[in-house]
Design a protein around this motif. Structure first.
Motif, PDB file in Angstrom:
ATOM      1  N   ASN A   1      18.018   4.708  88.997  1.00  0.00           N
ATOM      2  CA  ASN A   1      19.437   4.657  89.356  1.00  0.00           C
ATOM      3  C   ASN A   1      20.288   4.306  88.141  1.00  0.00           C
ATOM      4  O   ASN A   1      21.337   4.914  87.898  1.00  0.00           O
ATOM      5  N   VAL A   2      19.823   3.322  87.360  1.00  0.00           N
ATOM      6  CA  VAL A   2      20.552   2.904  86.155  1.00  0.00           C
ATOM      7  C   VAL A   2      20.614   4.050  85.145  1.00  0.00           C
ATOM      8  O   VAL A   2      21.671   4.337  84.569  1.00  0.00           O
ATOM      9  N   ILE A   3      19.473   4.715  84.933  1.00  0.00           N
ATOM     10  CA  ILE A   3      19.419   5.812  83.959  1.00  0.00           C
ATOM     11  C   ILE A   3      20.364   6.943  84.353  1.00  0.00           C
ATOM     12  O   ILE A   3      21.132   7.457  83.528  1.00  0.00           O
ATOM     13  N   MET A   4      20.351   7.327  85.619  1.00  0.00           N
ATOM     14  CA  MET A   4      21.225   8.399  86.099  1.00  0.00           C
ATOM     15  C   MET A   4      22.691   7.999  85.999  1.00  0.00           C
ATOM     16  O   MET A   4      23.553   8.814  85.642  1.00  0.00           O
ATOM     17  N   THR A   5      22.993   6.735  86.304  1.00  0.00           N
ATOM     18  CA  THR A   5      24.386   6.271  86.224  1.00  0.00           C
ATOM     19  C   THR A   5      24.888   6.308  84.789  1.00  0.00           C
ATOM     20  O   THR A   5      26.014   6.745  84.522  1.00  0.00           O
ATOM     21  N   LEU A   6      24.060   5.858  83.841  1.00  0.00           N
ATOM     22  CA  LEU A   6      24.456   5.879  82.430  1.00  0.00           C
ATOM     23  C   LEU A   6      24.646   7.304  81.937  1.00  0.00           C
ATOM     24  O   LEU A   6      25.563   7.587  81.158  1.00  0.00           O
ATOM     25  N   GLN A   7      23.810   8.225  82.403  1.00  0.00           N
ATOM     26  CA  GLN A   7      23.977   9.630  82.031  1.00  0.00           C
ATOM     27  C   GLN A   7      25.282  10.191  82.575  1.00  0.00           C
ATOM     28  O   GLN A   7      25.968  10.966  81.908  1.00  0.00           O
ATOM     29  N   MET A   8      25.628   9.771  83.789  1.00  0.00           N
ATOM     30  CA  MET A   8      26.840  10.269  84.433  1.00  0.00           C
ATOM     31  C   MET A   8      28.091   9.884  83.653  1.00  0.00           C
ATOM     32  O   MET A   8      29.011  10.678  83.508  1.00  0.00           O
ATOM     33  N   ILE A   9      28.124   8.648  83.147  1.00  0.00           N
ATOM     34  CA  ILE A   9      29.327   8.185  82.432  1.00  0.00           C
ATOM     35  C   ILE A   9      29.290   8.548  80.955  1.00  0.00           C
ATOM     36  O   ILE A   9      30.274   8.345  80.246  1.00  0.00           O
ATOM     37  N   LEU A  10      28.152   9.108  80.501  1.00  0.00           N
ATOM     38  CA  LEU A  10      28.022   9.452  79.091  1.00  0.00           C
ATOM     39  C   LEU A  10      28.197  10.941  78.836  1.00  0.00           C
ATOM     40  O   LEU A  10      29.034  11.355  78.034  1.00  0.00           O
ATOM     41  N   TYR A  11      27.422  11.769  79.534  1.00  0.00           N
ATOM     42  CA  TYR A  11      27.353  13.184  79.193  1.00  0.00           C
ATOM     43  C   TYR A  11      28.681  13.898  79.329  1.00  0.00           C
ATOM     44  O   TYR A  11      29.106  14.614  78.423  1.00  0.00           O
ATOM     45  N   HIS A  12      29.326  13.733  80.483  1.00  0.00           N
ATOM     46  CA  HIS A  12      30.527  14.536  80.727  1.00  0.00           C
ATOM     47  C   HIS A  12      31.648  14.246  79.730  1.00  0.00           C
ATOM     48  O   HIS A  12      32.164  15.178  79.110  1.00  0.00           O
ATOM     49  N   PRO A  13      32.071  12.980  79.534  1.00  0.00           N
ATOM     50  CA  PRO A  13      33.159  12.744  78.560  1.00  0.00           C
ATOM     51  C   PRO A  13      32.774  13.059  77.120  1.00  0.00           C
ATOM     52  O   PRO A  13      33.646  13.322  76.296  1.00  0.00           O
ATOM     53  N   LEU A  14      31.462  13.072  76.824  1.00  0.00           N
ATOM     54  CA  LEU A  14      31.027  13.395  75.462  1.00  0.00           C
ATOM     55  C   LEU A  14      30.835  14.895  75.274  1.00  0.00           C
ATOM     56  O   LEU A  14      31.105  15.439  74.200  1.00  0.00           O
ATOM     57  N   LEU A  15      30.373  15.578  76.326  1.00  0.00           N
ATOM     58  CA  LEU A  15      30.133  17.022  76.230  1.00  0.00           C
ATOM     59  C   LEU A  15      31.418  17.838  76.274  1.00  0.00           C
ATOM     60  O   LEU A  15      31.484  18.922  75.683  1.00  0.00           O
ATOM     61  N   ASN A  16      32.431  17.347  77.001  1.00  0.00           N
ATOM     62  CA  ASN A  16      33.689  18.090  77.123  1.00  0.00           C
ATOM     63  C   ASN A  16      34.249  18.528  75.776  1.00  0.00           C
ATOM     64  O   ASN A  16      34.486  19.717  75.550  1.00  0.00           O
ATOM     65  N   PRO A  17      34.509  17.579  74.850  1.00  0.00           N
ATOM     66  CA  PRO A  17      35.086  18.002  73.560  1.00  0.00           C
ATOM     67  C   PRO A  17      34.127  18.859  72.745  1.00  0.00           C
ATOM     68  O   PRO A  17      34.568  19.725  71.982  1.00  0.00           O
ATOM     69  N   ILE A  18      32.813  18.629  72.894  1.00  0.00           N
ATOM     70  CA  ILE A  18      31.836  19.435  72.152  1.00  0.00           C
ATOM     71  C   ILE A  18      31.857  20.881  72.654  1.00  0.00           C
ATOM     72  O   ILE A  18      31.874  21.837  71.869  1.00  0.00           O
ATOM     73  N   ILE A  19      31.858  21.048  73.990  1.00  0.00           N
ATOM     74  CA  ILE A  19      31.882  22.397  74.573  1.00  0.00           C
ATOM     75  C   ILE A  19      33.150  23.136  74.162  1.00  0.00           C
ATOM     76  O   ILE A  19      33.104  24.280  73.683  1.00  0.00           O
ATOM     77  N   TYR A  20      34.305  22.484  74.329  1.00  0.00           N
ATOM     78  CA  TYR A  20      35.569  23.153  73.999  1.00  0.00           C
ATOM     79  C   TYR A  20      35.748  23.324  72.494  1.00  0.00           C
ATOM     80  O   TYR A  20      36.334  24.306  72.045  1.00  0.00           O
ATOM     81  N   GLY A  21      35.242  22.368  71.726  1.00  0.00           N
ATOM     82  CA  GLY A  21      35.378  22.460  70.272  1.00  0.00           C
ATOM     83  C   GLY A  21      34.554  23.578  69.673  1.00  0.00           C
ATOM     84  O   GLY A  21      34.972  24.232  68.707  1.00  0.00           O
ATOM     85  N   LEU A  22      33.366  23.824  70.249  1.00  0.00           N
ATOM     86  CA  LEU A  22      32.479  24.842  69.697  1.00  0.00           C
ATOM     87  C   LEU A  22      32.670  26.212  70.334  1.00  0.00           C
ATOM     88  O   LEU A  22      32.478  27.239  69.680  1.00  0.00           O
ATOM     89  N   LYS A  23      33.028  26.239  71.609  1.00  0.00           N
ATOM     90  CA  LYS A  23      33.091  27.505  72.345  1.00  0.00           C
ATOM     91  C   LYS A  23      34.475  28.154  72.344  1.00  0.00           C
ATOM     92  O   LYS A  23      34.584  29.362  72.525  1.00  0.00           O
ATOM     93  N   MET A  24      35.536  27.349  72.183  1.00  0.00           N
ATOM     94  CA  MET A  24      36.879  27.925  72.154  1.00  0.00           C
ATOM     95  C   MET A  24      37.213  28.304  70.712  1.00  0.00           C
ATOM     96  O   MET A  24      37.318  27.439  69.835  1.00  0.00           O
ATOM     97  N   LYS A  25      37.371  29.591  70.476  1.00  0.00           N
ATOM     98  CA  LYS A  25      37.464  30.126  69.120  1.00  0.00           C
ATOM     99  C   LYS A  25      38.587  29.502  68.295  1.00  0.00           C
ATOM    100  O   LYS A  25      38.386  29.090  67.147  1.00  0.00           O
ATOM    101  N   GLU A  26      39.789  29.409  68.852  1.00  0.00           N
ATOM    102  CA  GLU A  26      40.938  28.895  68.106  1.00  0.00           C
ATOM    103  C   GLU A  26      40.779  27.409  67.787  1.00  0.00           C
ATOM    104  O   GLU A  26      41.144  26.957  66.698  1.00  0.00           O
ATOM    105  N   ILE A  27      40.258  26.638  68.740  1.00  0.00           N
ATOM    106  CA  ILE A  27      40.034  25.211  68.492  1.00  0.00           C
ATOM    107  C   ILE A  27      38.971  25.030  67.406  1.00  0.00           C
ATOM    108  O   ILE A  27      39.114  24.187  66.515  1.00  0.00           O
ATOM    109  N   TYR A  28      37.920  25.841  67.473  1.00  0.00           N
ATOM    110  CA  TYR A  28      36.846  25.754  66.479  1.00  0.00           C
ATOM    111  C   TYR A  28      37.365  26.049  65.067  1.00  0.00           C
ATOM    112  O   TYR A  28      36.966  25.399  64.096  1.00  0.00           O
ATOM    113  N   LYS A  29      38.279  27.027  64.951  1.00  0.00           N
ATOM    114  CA  LYS A  29      38.863  27.347  63.643  1.00  0.00           C
ATOM    115  C   LYS A  29      39.573  26.138  63.045  1.00  0.00           C
ATOM    116  O   LYS A  29      39.401  25.814  61.872  1.00  0.00           O
TER     117      LYS A  29
END
Length: 308
Positions: A268-296
């Motif tokens: 339960n602890v491991i899943m909870t920590l993943q929940m509060i970690l992955y999404h706010p950290l992955l959001n900028p990575i996904i948009y930064g790498l996948k959105m062409k203009e932002i990546y430029k």
């Protein structure tokens, strides 16, 4: 612990096995929190500074990333302090406020994702009408509604729950979310019904709208030329990745309260920590790498820093 303290404070009993590594956990979580803030705000600043990013899609992305900062700031500072203390406690009003911020931001995320799906639908399926439909005023209305509607609806729930008597003073979680229902002596039927209304209104309906929009985009793209399919893939894929990631963790957050007794505490602890970690950290990575203009712009920014 005296009776008055019991009536006022809640013990957070989800820090199982973490006390042995509390300083290590503190350092790791602090570094991750700083990274979340820096990654998200860097892209928000790029969107704010560069005129070519002042388009509806990027404005919605900036709003999502601001949500990630608010989501993390609502949880991480208290969590970091709890790692250092021998006993983790929180007052019941503050617990409700943390849950209020948590679900206001989470529901806002679904509404922003639905607005983004509509923006992509108009852009790809009705390109000639796009400038007249997605005006700046329309985008501002979407963003304001995505932030204010959840705040209003979740605030009503928080006020209703604040009036309910508490009988249990131990919460088997790292922070306050919908599991605070387990603290109540009896949850009135009206409160439960209103909770279902919020779940339907703020999560399920926006999610269905997103799915409908992307199905329409998929159908139109399949019938169109290669350039349209490429545009759809480039702009829609990051949104879909974010939607899938966030939906999975949100489902876990809702279901865990029902299955809490059947899940080992450590898992339960491991899943909870993943929940509060992955999404706010992955959001900028996904948009930064996948959105062409932002990546430029990110590439130029780091190139400039490397030459300094």
């Amino acid at each position: 612990m005296d009776e008055t303290f019991n009536e006022t404070y809640i013990t957070l009993d989800g820090f199982v096995e973490l006390h042995k590594y509390k300083y290590l956990c503190f350092v790791i979580m602090f570094i991750l929190y700083v990274l979340i803030i820096c990654f998200n705000l860097t892209i928000v600043c790029l969107i704010w500074i560069h005129q070519n990013l002042h388009e509806p899609m990027y404005i919605f992305i900036a709003a999502l990333l601001i949500n990630s900062v608010l989501f993390s700031t609502n949880i991480y500072p208290k969590l970091l302090l709890d790692f250092l203390y021998d006993k983790q406690v929180i007052s019941y009003p503050v617990c409700l406020f943390q849950a209020f911020i948590y679900y206001s931001v989470a529901c806002s995320e679904f509404l922003l994702l639905s607005a983004m799906s509509y923006d992509r639908y108009v852009s790809i399926c009705k390109p000639l009408q796009y400038p007249t439909i997605m005006r700046k005023r329309t985008v501002c209305i979407f963003v304001v509604l995505a932030w204010t509607v959840p705040i209003f609806e979740v605030a009503v729930s928080a006020v209703l729950n604040a009036k309910i008597k508490v009988c249990n003073f131990i919460l088997k979680r790292l922070f306050c979310n919908n599991s605070f229902y387990k603290l109540q002596c009896v949850t009135p039927a009206a409160v439960s019904i209103y909770g279902v209304f919020m779940l339907l209104n703020l999560t399920i309906l926006p999610l269905l709208f997103v799915l409908f929009s992307y199905i329409r985009i998929l159908i139109i793209s399949y019938r169109s030329c290669k350039s349209v399919r490429r545009k759809a893939a480039q702009t829609c894929l990051p949104h879909l990745l974010v939607l899938i990631s966030f939906s999975c963790f949100f489902v876990y957050d809702v279901v865990i309260v029902k299955l809490e007794s059947n899940i080992p505490a450590t898992s339960n602890v491991i899943m909870t920590l993943q929940m509060i970690l992955y999404h706010p950290l992955l959001n900028p990575i996904i948009y930064g790498l996948k959105m062409k203009e932002i990546y430029k712009h990110l590439k130029r920014l780091f190139q400039v820093k490397s030459h300094i």
